[in-house]
Design a protein around this motif. Structure first.
Motif, PDB file in Angstrom:
ATOM      1  N   ALA A   1       0.841  -1.205   0.000  1.00 17.60           N
ATOM      2  CA  ALA A   1       0.000   0.000   0.000  1.00 17.60           C
ATOM      3  C   ALA A   1       0.871   1.247   0.000  1.00 17.60           C
ATOM      4  N   GLU A   2       0.331   2.313  -0.597  1.00 20.85           N
ATOM      5  CA  GLU A   2       1.003   3.610  -0.623  1.00 20.85           C
ATOM      6  C   GLU A   2       0.092   4.657   0.008  1.00 20.85           C
ATOM      7  N   ASN A   3       0.564   5.904  -0.014  1.00 25.29           N
ATOM      8  CA  ASN A   3      -0.211   7.064   0.453  1.00 25.29           C
ATOM      9  C   ASN A   3      -0.529   7.006   1.947  1.00 25.29           C
ATOM     10  N   VAL A   4       0.317   6.331   2.728  1.00 20.80           N
ATOM     11  CA  VAL A   4       0.152   6.330   4.183  1.00 20.80           C
ATOM     12  C   VAL A   4       0.764   7.620   4.721  1.00 20.80           C
ATOM     13  N   SER A   5       0.051   8.315   5.600  1.00 20.80           N
ATOM     14  CA  SER A   5       0.498   9.635   6.060  1.00 20.80           C
ATOM     15  C   SER A   5       0.808   9.684   7.552  1.00 20.80           C
ATOM     16  N   ASN A   6       0.928   8.522   8.200  1.00 24.22           N
ATOM     17  CA  ASN A   6       1.251   8.523   9.631  1.00 24.22           C
ATOM     18  C   ASN A   6       2.656   9.064   9.886  1.00 24.22           C
ATOM     19  N   ASN A   7       2.810   9.841  10.948  1.00 24.17           N
ATOM     20  CA  ASN A   7       4.129  10.115  11.510  1.00 24.17           C
ATOM     21  C   ASN A   7       4.417   8.966  12.474  1.00 24.17           C
ATOM     22  N   LEU A   8       5.319   8.070  12.090  1.00 25.83           N
ATOM     23  CA  LEU A   8       5.470   6.808  12.815  1.00 25.83           C
ATOM     24  C   LEU A   8       5.951   6.974  14.252  1.00 25.83           C
ATOM     25  N   LEU A   9       6.513   8.131  14.576  1.00 25.84           N
ATOM     26  CA  LEU A   9       6.914   8.375  15.970  1.00 25.84           C
ATOM     27  C   LEU A   9       5.751   8.921  16.797  1.00 25.84           C
ATOM     28  N   LEU A  10       4.993   9.843  16.203  1.00 26.88           N
ATOM     29  CA  LEU A  10       3.900  10.483  16.938  1.00 26.88           C
ATOM     30  C   LEU A  10       2.578   9.737  16.781  1.00 26.88           C
ATOM     31  N   GLU A  11       2.398   9.075  15.652  1.00 21.27           N
ATOM     32  CA  GLU A  11       1.141   8.373  15.365  1.00 21.27           C
ATOM     33  C   GLU A  11       1.478   7.007  14.749  1.00 21.27           C
ATOM     34  N   PRO A  12       1.859   6.032  15.578  1.00 16.77           N
ATOM     35  CA  PRO A  12       2.251   4.717  15.047  1.00 16.77           C
ATOM     36  C   PRO A  12       1.132   4.076  14.238  1.00 16.77           C
TER      37      PRO A  12
END
Length: 288
Positions: A237-248
């Motif tokens: 999948a593409e277009n993932v917009s999570n900030n992996l540190l702030l919003e896992p």
């Protein structure tokens, strides 16, 4: 007797001339221009809506497939094989698990304090066992030293199979060498599995876009590997917009004596200004 007379040609004098004046032509051109601009604007607007809707539908379909695939694999995981790793800088977040190929109950196995043997017997409930698969008995979660029974061979919870043969509803297993499982399963359960897999949300440095990849066939590694250790991946999948540190994108509630492990899948997808987020919980119902 009649007299024939030659007909006289009609005179062109005074005939009416047919045509358009310059003003009429300019007026028609202006009207046609306005119509063309209006129609083309309508067509362009409709085409843009179609393209944007198609892009959103594509991302929705892609994300649903990825989440559904993750869900099936997680539900089918060997007990205590699910583990989560997030990079210090937030460049990736990976969940690793070992999918179950089949399972049954064992009859006789070399389990400590019994002697090590190269064979054992299990109930033949129609399962298919192949060379290269692994048999696992009573795998537990990581201990205080961070050692996981599933991935650490020295824990003696996992042994490789060489062959199997069936007779009278009993399946005889042959291991690749001497085997001695460390502990009995309280319900005499034995699992068969091949290779671990990992799902990784990755955000390359300098690129805010996050992509989801699936890794497989990289073998058993005692400490959970980083994407660079797992070889070639398949883009899920593409277009993932999570900030992996702030919003896992993934959270793990580990299993204990009171509850099963729960995986929280929470990726956020963004496309053409539209954003949607999954909040999906998957329970690992299998028990040792």
């Amino acid at each position: 007797m009649g007299i024939l007379q030659r007909a006289k040609p009609l005179s062109n004098i005074g005939a009416k001339q047919v045509g358009f004046t310059l003003i009429e032509m300019v007026t028609v051109i202006l009207i046609l221009g306005i119509l063309v601009v209006g129609v083309s604007g309508f067509i362009i607007f409709g085409t843009r809506i179609f393209v944007e809707s198609s892009s959103i539908d594509q991302v929705l379909s892609q994300s649903r497939f990825a989440v559904e695939r993750m869900t099936r694999d997680i539900r089918n995981a060997v007990p205590n094989s699910v583990r989560l790793r997030t990079a210090t800088g937030g460049s990736y977040q990976c969940i690793e698990l070992l999918p179950i190929d089949s399972s049954t109950s064992y009859l006789e196995l070399p389990i400590y304090p019994d002697d090590a043997l190269v064979s054992g017997t299990v109930i033949d409930n129609g399962i298919s066992i192949n060379a290269g698969q692994y048999a696992l008995v009573y795998p537990l979660a990581s201990n205080s030293s961070g050692v996981n029974d599933v991935y650490q061979a020295s824990r003696n919870k996992r042994f490789e199979l060489q062959s199997s043969s069936s007779s009278a509803n009993v399946l005889t297993l042959t291991f690749t060498g001497l085997a001695q499982f460390a502990e009995q399963s309280p319900i005499k359960r034995i699992y068969f599995a091949s290779q671990p897999i990992s799902y990784c949300f990755e955000s390359p440095i300098g690129n805010s876009e996050v992509k989801l990849y699936r890794y497989a066939d990289y073998g058993y590694i005692a400490s959970q590997p980083a994407p660079s250790q797992m070889g070639t991946a398949v883009l899920m999948a593409e277009n993932v917009s999570n900030n992996l540190l702030l919003e896992p994108a993934i959270k793990l509630t580990e299993q204990n004596l009171m509850r099963n492990a729960i995986v929280h899948i929470e990726p956020r997808f963004s496309v053409n200004g539209e954003t949607f987020k999954y909040q999906h919980q998957v329970k690992v119902t299998n028990v040792p």
